[in-house]
Design a protein around this motif. Structure first.
Motif, mmCIF file in Angstrom:
data_model
loop_
_atom_site.group_PDB
_atom_site.id
_atom_site.type_symbol
_atom_site.label_atom_id
_atom_site.label_comp_id
_atom_site.label_asym_id
_atom_site.label_seq_id
_atom_site.Cartn_x
_atom_site.Cartn_y
_atom_site.Cartn_z
ATOM 1 N N VAL A 11 -15.461 -5.596 24.718
ATOM 2 C CA VAL A 11 -14.587 -4.640 25.394
ATOM 3 C C VAL A 11 -14.398 -3.454 24.455
ATOM 4 O O VAL A 11 -13.933 -3.623 23.331
ATOM 5 C CB VAL A 11 -13.220 -5.265 25.745
ATOM 6 C CG1 VAL A 11 -12.304 -4.217 26.394
ATOM 7 C CG2 VAL A 11 -13.410 -6.457 26.680
ATOM 8 N N VAL A 12 -14.762 -2.270 24.913
ATOM 9 C CA VAL A 12 -14.627 -1.062 24.106
ATOM 10 C C VAL A 12 -13.351 -0.352 24.549
ATOM 11 O O VAL A 12 -13.272 0.172 25.659
ATOM 12 C CB VAL A 12 -15.845 -0.141 24.262
ATOM 13 C CG1 VAL A 12 -15.714 1.063 23.326
ATOM 14 C CG2 VAL A 12 -17.137 -0.899 23.964
ATOM 15 N N GLY A 13 -12.357 -0.377 23.686
ATOM 16 C CA GLY A 13 -11.048 0.195 24.005
ATOM 17 C C GLY A 13 -9.986 -0.880 23.950
ATOM 18 O O GLY A 13 -10.022 -1.848 24.718
ATOM 19 N N ALA A 14 -9.024 -0.710 23.015
ATOM 20 C CA ALA A 14 -7.977 -1.725 22.818
ATOM 21 C C ALA A 14 -6.624 -1.214 23.279
ATOM 22 O O ALA A 14 -5.598 -1.549 22.702
ATOM 23 C CB ALA A 14 -7.920 -2.139 21.350
ATOM 24 N N GLY A 15 -6.616 -0.395 24.331
ATOM 25 C CA GLY A 15 -5.367 -0.022 24.964
ATOM 26 C C GLY A 15 -4.925 -1.094 25.944
ATOM 27 O O GLY A 15 -5.476 -2.208 25.981
ATOM 28 N N ILE A 16 -3.947 -0.771 26.776
ATOM 29 C CA ILE A 16 -3.365 -1.775 27.662
ATOM 30 C C ILE A 16 -4.385 -2.321 28.659
ATOM 31 O O ILE A 16 -4.416 -3.525 28.945
ATOM 32 C CB ILE A 16 -2.120 -1.206 28.397
ATOM 33 C CG1 ILE A 16 -1.351 -2.311 29.126
ATOM 34 C CG2 ILE A 16 -2.493 -0.081 29.339
ATOM 35 C CD1 ILE A 16 -0.461 -3.140 28.268
ATOM 36 N N VAL A 17 -5.266 -1.472 29.187
ATOM 37 C CA VAL A 17 -6.254 -1.942 30.162
ATOM 38 C C VAL A 17 -7.331 -2.765 29.469
ATOM 39 O O VAL A 17 -7.721 -3.834 29.956
ATOM 40 C CB VAL A 17 -6.854 -0.754 30.939
ATOM 41 C CG1 VAL A 17 -8.038 -1.206 31.791
ATOM 42 C CG2 VAL A 17 -5.796 -0.114 31.823
ATOM 43 N N GLY A 29 -12.626 -18.448 29.303
ATOM 44 C CA GLY A 29 -13.451 -19.167 28.340
ATOM 45 C C GLY A 29 -14.550 -18.345 27.710
ATOM 46 O O GLY A 29 -15.366 -18.874 26.944
ATOM 47 N N ARG A 30 -14.591 -17.052 27.965
ATOM 48 C CA ARG A 30 -15.612 -16.200 27.349
ATOM 49 C C ARG A 30 -15.198 -15.823 25.926
ATOM 50 O O ARG A 30 -14.019 -15.600 25.668
ATOM 51 C CB ARG A 30 -15.839 -14.945 28.179
ATOM 52 C CG ARG A 30 -16.476 -15.216 29.535
ATOM 53 C CD ARG A 30 -16.659 -13.916 30.306
ATOM 54 N NE ARG A 30 -17.240 -14.144 31.617
ATOM 55 C CZ ARG A 30 -18.536 -14.025 31.915
ATOM 56 N NH1 ARG A 30 -19.391 -13.687 30.950
ATOM 57 N NH2 ARG A 30 -18.984 -14.233 33.136
ATOM 58 N N ARG A 31 -16.178 -15.708 25.047
ATOM 59 C CA ARG A 31 -15.897 -15.217 23.699
ATOM 60 C C ARG A 31 -15.917 -13.692 23.744
ATOM 61 O O ARG A 31 -16.940 -13.080 24.063
ATOM 62 C CB ARG A 31 -16.924 -15.727 22.699
ATOM 63 C CG ARG A 31 -16.462 -15.442 21.264
ATOM 64 C CD ARG A 31 -17.427 -15.988 20.233
ATOM 65 N NE ARG A 31 -16.809 -15.885 18.905
ATOM 66 C CZ ARG A 31 -17.513 -15.802 17.785
ATOM 67 N NH1 ARG A 31 -18.826 -15.790 17.818
ATOM 68 N NH2 ARG A 31 -16.896 -15.716 16.631
ATOM 69 N N VAL A 32 -14.801 -13.102 23.414
ATOM 70 C CA VAL A 32 -14.605 -11.665 23.601
ATOM 71 C C VAL A 32 -14.424 -10.983 22.253
ATOM 72 O O VAL A 32 -13.718 -11.487 21.371
ATOM 73 C CB VAL A 32 -13.370 -11.388 24.491
ATOM 74 C CG1 VAL A 32 -13.172 -9.887 24.689
ATOM 75 C CG2 VAL A 32 -13.530 -12.074 25.847
ATOM 76 N N MET A 33 -15.066 -9.838 22.095
ATOM 77 C CA MET A 33 -14.811 -8.970 20.953
ATOM 78 C C MET A 33 -14.299 -7.637 21.494
ATOM 79 O O MET A 33 -14.881 -7.072 22.411
ATOM 80 C CB MET A 33 -16.071 -8.739 20.129
ATOM 81 C CG MET A 33 -15.836 -7.829 18.913
ATOM 82 S SD MET A 33 -17.205 -7.843 17.713
ATOM 83 C CE MET A 33 -18.514 -7.112 18.685
ATOM 84 N N VAL A 34 -13.195 -7.152 20.923
ATOM 85 C CA VAL A 34 -12.597 -5.883 21.324
ATOM 86 C C VAL A 34 -12.768 -4.888 20.189
ATOM 87 O O VAL A 34 -12.444 -5.188 19.034
ATOM 88 C CB VAL A 34 -11.097 -6.048 21.656
ATOM 89 C CG1 VAL A 34 -10.520 -4.726 22.168
ATOM 90 C CG2 VAL A 34 -10.887 -7.156 22.685
ATOM 91 N N LEU A 35 -13.268 -3.714 20.522
ATOM 92 C CA LEU A 35 -13.471 -2.652 19.542
ATOM 93 C C LEU A 35 -12.639 -1.437 19.916
ATOM 94 O O LEU A 35 -12.522 -1.093 21.097
ATOM 95 C CB LEU A 35 -14.943 -2.231 19.488
ATOM 96 C CG LEU A 35 -15.997 -3.299 19.218
ATOM 97 C CD1 LEU A 35 -17.388 -2.663 19.254
ATOM 98 C CD2 LEU A 35 -15.755 -3.981 17.888
ATOM 99 N N ASP A 36 -12.094 -0.769 18.916
ATOM 100 C CA ASP A 36 -11.412 0.501 19.157
ATOM 101 C C ASP A 36 -11.653 1.399 17.953
ATOM 102 O O ASP A 36 -11.554 0.941 16.805
ATOM 103 C CB ASP A 36 -9.911 0.296 19.367
ATOM 104 C CG ASP A 36 -9.270 1.496 20.052
ATOM 105 O OD1 ASP A 36 -8.843 1.353 21.215
ATOM 106 O OD2 ASP A 36 -9.191 2.570 19.426
#
Length: 395
Positions: A11-17, A29-36
């Motif tokens: 997920v690109v963007g670590a704001g509320i959405v 159950g997905r492995r998620v990486m968040v970048l901002d």
């Protein structure tokens, strides 16, 4: 950035959405990486008032999404409390309701037409006269000609809400990285195979563009441009006060300002209290690109409009003023779904000023679509391939 070999979804963007999308995907159950590229929840989300509103939406797809999101917010907060504990899950949720007021006779009929249509669509709303409105808000101007009370309107502290959802993602084995910029996609066989970060490729099966006002820029870099533009707003914050405003109160013309596509400055009074006692004063809208200038004339107009609603605010010291950018789409609908040009590239954005309120339902819709489930709300109106967003399908 901590080493990571791969992720199911980036997920690109670590704001509320982005946080809501990451939370919903990790709950599946997905492995998620968040970048901002900045601090998580540090841009548009940090500039928001935390509104969870039904009152400002006419019947249609956005109201349907708002109703689903309003139902989901308490469920999501219960989940966060169970997983994280009370302290980390305290997001200052307030079901304080909202009051929309008509301050001139010409506004009464449009307000009554709107409330009748909203009731038909499932919104709880009660029409009020001047006396009843002033009984609810004793400091409100007596010039009010009519009002509508929305018990379902609520408020949340948006930075706390986003960081709580990101904490849940971490607790489920995901990663959240601030200060890291996504440089582009890795595409193999016509579909997403990874994302480029710091000159290296991180393998993943899907990428979510949740870049808020910068979603249009990211979409161009990804090779799948969509029309998401910045729309600037400003807010005044007063010094802490005794109880002056009990709920969110705004003038009826605010609804028209939200749905307008005008480039020129629009100001419509919006006044609400916070847990600290400070009063937030909005609302302005300007399409000026990413110009961050705090314009004194805009701030003056905000102050004057607030005083017209609440004369008691005259002379109250302003502690600070700040601005931010809302992600705007030309047809005023969010974009939620997979990009038909690059399978594996998903978009979640374009909520303008409603991102906080719509975030939980947006995350759930995206997760449902990614899993092949039928979403609670019809995703058709929010699809990527619609004329307002993609030049190649415009007529």
């Amino acid at each position: 950035m901590s080493p990571i070999e791969s992720a199911d979804v980036v997920v690109v963007g670590a704001g509320i959405v982005g946080a809501a999308c990451a939370e919903a995907l990790s709950a599946d159950g997905r492995r998620v990486m968040v970048l901002d590229r900045g601090a998580p929840a540090g841009a548009t989300t940090a500039s928001g008032e935390g509104n969870v509103l039904l009152s400002d939406k006419a019947p249609g797809p956005e109201l349907d999404l708002a109703l689903a999101s309003r139902r989901r917010w308490p469920e999501l907060l219960d989940t966060l409390r169970d997983e994280l504990g009370e302290r980390l899950a305290d997001v200052e949720w307030e079901s304080k309701g909202g009051l929309v007021v008509a301050v001139n006779p010409d506004s009464v009929s449009p307000l009554r037409i709107l409330t009748a249509a909203q009731r038909e669509a499932g919104v709880e709303v009660r029409d009020l006269g001047q006396a009843a409105a002033c009984a609810m808000e004793p400091h409100l101007t007596t010039g009010v000609t009519a009002a509508a009370h929305y018990p379902g309107d609520a408020q949340v502290q948006p930075v706390l809400a986003a960081t709580a959802m990101l904490a849940a993602v971490r607790a489920r084995g995901g990663l959240v990285h601030g200060g890291v910029e996504a440089e582009g996609l890795v595409v193999r066989g016509g579909r997403v195979a990874g994302i480029r970060v710091g000159g290296t490729a991180v393998p993943c099966g899907a990428i979510v563009n949740a870049c808020g006002p910068w979603a249009g820029h990211f979409s161009v870099a990804a090779g799948a441009p969509i029309e998401v533009l910045p729309r600037r707003g400003m807010v005044l914050v007063t010094a802490p006060l005794p109880a002056v405003v009990g709920r969110k109160v705004y003038a009826a013309d605010y609804v028209a300002a939200v749905s307008s596509g005008d480039v020129d400055l629009q100001v419509s009074p919006v006044v609400e209290s916070t847990a600290t006692g400070a009063v937030l004063i909005g609302s302005s809208r300007q399409r000026v690109g990413f110009d961050e200038t705090l314009e004194v004339e805009v701030l003056r107009r905000l102050a004057r409009s607030a005083i017209r609603l609440f004369p008691v605010l005259a002379g109250v010291p302003v502690m600070r003023a700040y601005g931010g950018f809302r992600p705007y789409t030309p047809d005023h609908l969010p974009v939620i779904g997979e990009d038909p040009r690059i399978p594996g590239l998903w978009h979640a954005g374009g909520h303008e000023g409603a991102g906080v309120g719509l975030a939980p339902a947006t995350g759930r819709m995206l997760a449902d679509l990614m899993e092949g489930r039928r979403p609670e709300v019809d995703p058709g109106p929010f699809r990527v391939a619609r004329p307002a967003l993609m030049a190649e399908v415009r007529t």
